[in-house]
Design a protein around this motif. Structure first.
Motif, PDB file in Angstrom:
ATOM      1  N   GLN A  79       8.314  -1.596  -0.260  1.00 21.69           N
ATOM      2  CA  GLN A  79       8.224   0.031  -0.704  1.00 21.69           C
ATOM      3  C   GLN A  79       8.691   1.172   0.495  1.00 21.69           C
ATOM      4  O   GLN A  79       9.264   1.641   0.049  1.00 21.69           O
ATOM      5  CB  GLN A  79       6.475   0.104   0.113  1.00 21.69           C
ATOM      6  N   HIS A 107       9.129   4.341   0.289  1.00 17.53           N
ATOM      7  CA  HIS A 107       7.207   4.751   1.131  1.00 17.53           C
ATOM      8  C   HIS A 107       7.097   4.076   2.283  1.00 17.53           C
ATOM      9  O   HIS A 107       7.785   3.185   2.624  1.00 17.53           O
ATOM     10  CB  HIS A 107       6.200   3.871   0.110  1.00 17.53           C
ATOM     11  N   ARG A 118       5.454   9.471  -3.297  1.00 19.42           N
ATOM     12  CA  ARG A 118       5.454   8.539  -1.930  1.00 19.42           C
ATOM     13  C   ARG A 118       4.845   8.031  -1.157  1.00 19.42           C
ATOM     14  O   ARG A 118       3.742   9.323  -0.662  1.00 19.42           O
ATOM     15  CB  ARG A 118       6.880   9.659  -0.825  1.00 19.42           C
ATOM     16  N   SER A 119       4.537   6.579  -0.883  1.00 21.62           N
ATOM     17  CA  SER A 119       3.154   6.748  -0.322  1.00 21.62           C
ATOM     18  C   SER A 119       3.255   6.733   1.392  1.00 21.62           C
ATOM     19  O   SER A 119       4.361   6.449   2.052  1.00 21.62           O
ATOM     20  CB  SER A 119       3.107   4.881   0.234  1.00 21.62           C
ATOM     21  N   SER A 120       2.271   7.843   1.841  1.00 16.88           N
ATOM     22  CA  SER A 120       2.616   8.207   3.340  1.00 16.88           C
ATOM     23  C   SER A 120       0.457   8.948   3.266  1.00 16.88           C
ATOM     24  O   SER A 120       0.364   9.333   2.684  1.00 16.88           O
ATOM     25  CB  SER A 120       3.519   9.609   3.125  1.00 16.88           C
TER      26      SER A 120
END
Length: 670
Positions: free
Chosen positions: A55, A60, A660-662
């Motif tokens: 990721q 990510h 975008r994983s955040s």
């Protein structure tokens, strides 16, 4: 599932995935290393370790376990540029078929990789799994920004109103009636952190100059001018801002302010890269940091969408506690290639404002601007009060094809985007269909441009036509190089992907061969990495010895060697902006560079070109997104040409967004 039966079985599966291109060799190596050194023997933990590393490679900051279980195949969607070979190994969905979230979380909580929060490489927060450094960066960024937002300046409202009215006189408001530039300056002067976002032509640079004038005018009243710095993430972005800001400062009307010329002189006109500002010495080591802060009172960073999480953390650490930070950028552009999408996270609610009634009252008092009810929210967060979106574009008129196309793409309206591209009444947007296996139309456009818009021959013609006479002095060579570099920047072919028939690598080779075949460049130049006059190159890694940055573009020219007097090849790079001079570099010293007749959209961020031609890959790709399309379109000042084998590829791109994983500035799990 067999892969979950033992450590060795899981490591074999991860090795197979790495061979197939589904994950990186680095991701597999991390899981293997932790299995060996930390004696981790839980297959689900090793799987999570490889996935959270994968990721990070995709930008990510975390791996959400629940989302992974719900859509496992989306996690291992390999980018088109990775060579996916034939395979027999199971998919992630098959591996996780009998796994639920609680089982996976319990396995991680028991792991020695999680249990010691001071030393372990992984952090589990609810269902979010982080590599430790990203967890620490995210927490530090949020705490630092929150502290600066809460550190309010107590300005006399009447004095602030007087200064704002002088910088934004009546009669100069935008046609939509709301002066967002004035509001942005007011909010940025109120606390020690602010974000000003907006699309192309919305006046971000103008707002920066007026904000700096406002901050200095307020400081002048305390008899101590501020120490200010302007920065950008890349050399290209810094050069572009350098090219415009000096003129804006010179033209700024300060006649209604006291000490006008002293105030003008106190506004910085020089823009440097963030790495130079922080004193980068290679890797992530910086001269300035928390123990040795920057000797500054305020920093303004342009093109902030390109700042990754690690660089943002380093910048915040290097700022002294009293200093202000203002981020400027387009929230809808592509995020950094590295992990994180800081600006996007900060601007997630910018469209609707979410200003509290107290903020609306204060803004009316200090600016005379009354916010529409649509932008007021009694539950607005502290962050919302520090973010302003500029909404009126001065670059693209209401009937501009580029402007309308950019708005349609941003809205995710694929039908409107296609209709605009196919509408032949627009002179600034064009769609060129590509026939499978036939690249003649693409190569012709790259060589000659489209209609009156330039192509590659535009700068090669200037190279020949403006060549100085033999034995010309350094000034003449510098002038020639500046003209060639300026002509080169009029056109750019942009690619969505690196590999494939219509990727950056293949197109650069084909264009180079085509130019050589027609005699536009030296006929022996078709060899990869060959140096020849006219070869445009892009730097692919920071070179601190040569003072070149990743993304800098230069042109190879033949000039007389100052020692021998014999003609020799040198690469001309602009010193920031071409008006600031030329840096000549021996080709042999450029160990990290590539030919750049075509470049990726990511590399084009921070640049502007008169004519942009965007070529889409012949098959749908997960990397071809709305943000990529929008970023490519908005690199153009006058004309955009889109080349695609099928209109459905355009519709798919407009419909697909980057996620975008955040968890930055979002509610955290307890």
């Amino acid at each position: 599932m067999t892969a979950l039966a033992s450590t060795s079985a899981m490591l074999r599966l991860l090795a197979d995935w790495a061979d197939a291109g589904w994950i990186r060799d680095l991701d597999y190596a991390l899981a293997r290393t932790l299995a060996e050194r930390a004696e981790e023997d839980e297959p689900l933990v090793l799987l999570a370790t490889a996935l959270v590393s994968h990721q990070a490679g995709r930008g990510h900051l975390l791996l959400n376990l629940d989302h992974t279980l719900a859509e496992p195949d989306a996690i291992l969607t390999a980018p088109q540029e990775l060579a996916v070979r034939s395979h027999t190994q199971p998919s992630l969905a098959e591996v996780l078929r009998d796994v639920d979230g609680e089982r996976w979380r319990a396995a991680l909580r028991r792991s020695p990789l999680i249990q010691d929060p001071a030393r372990t490489p992984l952090v589990l927060n609810g269902s979010n799994l982080y590599l430790r450094r990203f967890w620490e960066h995210e927490r530090y960024i949020e705490r630092s920004i929150q502290a600066r937002i809460l550190d309010r300046r107590e300005h006399d409202p009447r004095r602030l109103r007087s200064l704002l009215d002088a910088l934004f006189p009546k009669g100069q408001q935008p046609p939509d009636g709301q002066d967002w530039q004035k509001l942005a300056c007011a909010l940025a002067a109120r606390q020690r952190f602010a974000v000003i976002t907006g699309g192309p032509g919305t006046g971000k640079t103008t707002t920066v100059v007026k904000l700096l004038a406002l901050l200095q005018a307020l400081a002048f009243e305390q008899a101590e001018p501020l120490r200010l710095a302007l920065a950008a993430p890349t050399g290209k972005a810094a050069a572009r801002l350098n090219a415009s800001i000096a003129g804006q400062i010179a033209d700024l009307d300060l006649s209604r302010l006291p000490d006008a010329e002293a105030l003008r002189a106190a506004i910085p006109a020089h823009v440097q890269t963030l790495h130079r500002l922080l004193g980068a010495s290679g890797g992530e080591r910086f001269r300035y940091h928390a123990e040795r802060p920057l000797p500054l009172d305020a920093v303004v960073v342009d093109e902030a969408s390109m700042i990754d999480e690690a660089l943002m953390a380093a910048l915040l650490a290097a700022l002294p506690g009293h200093a202000s930070l203002v981020l400027i950028g387009d929230k809808d552009q592509l995020a950094s290639v590295e992990a994180g999408a800081v600006l996007s996270s900060l601007c997630g609610r910018a469209e609707r404002g979410h200003y509290t009634p107290a903020t609306r009252t204060w803004l009316a008092e200090v600016s005379g601007e009354t916010l529409d009810d649509a932008y007021v929210d009694p539950r607005g967060s502290q962050l919302d009060q520090a973010v302003v979106m500029l909404r009126y574009s001065h670059r693209f008129a209401a009937d501009s094809g580029i402007g309308r196309l950019a708005r349609a793409v941003n809205a995710g309206d694929s039908a409107a985007a296609l209709a605009l591209l196919e509408d032949t009444t627009f002179e600034d947007v064009h769609l060129l269909p590509l026939e499978p296996g036939d690249d003649s139309r693409l190569l012709q456009l790259a060589r000659n441009g489209f209609g009156a818009a330039p192509g590659i021959l535009g700068f090669l013609d200037v190279l020949e036509d403006r060549r100085p006479p033999a034995a010309a002095d350094a000034a003449a060579n510098d002038l020639w190089a500046a003209e060639v570099l300026t002509a080169h920047a009029r056109f750019q072919l942009l690619c969505a992907v690196h590999q494939g028939a219509l990727g950056r690598v293949a197109l650069n080779a084909r264009i180079e061969a085509e130019l050589a075949r027609h005699g536009h460049i030296e006929s022996g130049s078709g060899t990869r990495h060959a140096w020849y006059e006219g070869r445009p190159v892009i730097v692919t890694a920071n070179d601190y010895d040569l003072d070149l940055r990743n993304g800098d573009v230069g042109i190879t020219l033949r000039i007389d060697d100052p020692t021998s007097g014999e003609p020799a090849l040198r690469v001309a790079f602009p010193q920031g902006d071409v008006s600031q001079g030329i840096r000549w570099v021996l080709p042999s010293r450029l160990s990290h560079c590539e030919t750049v007749y075509a470049m990726t959209v990511h590399k084009a961020q921070g640049s502007e070109f008169e004519h942009v031609a965007l070529v889409l890959p012949p098959q749908p790709s997960p990397v071809v997104t709305r943000e990529l399309f929008y970023t490519a379109l908005t690199r153009a000042r006058r004309q955009v040409t889109v080349l695609a084998a099928d209109p459905e590829l355009i519709a798919a791109a407009v419909s697909r967004t980057v996620e975008r994983s955040s968890a930055l500035f979002r509610t955290r799990a307890q």
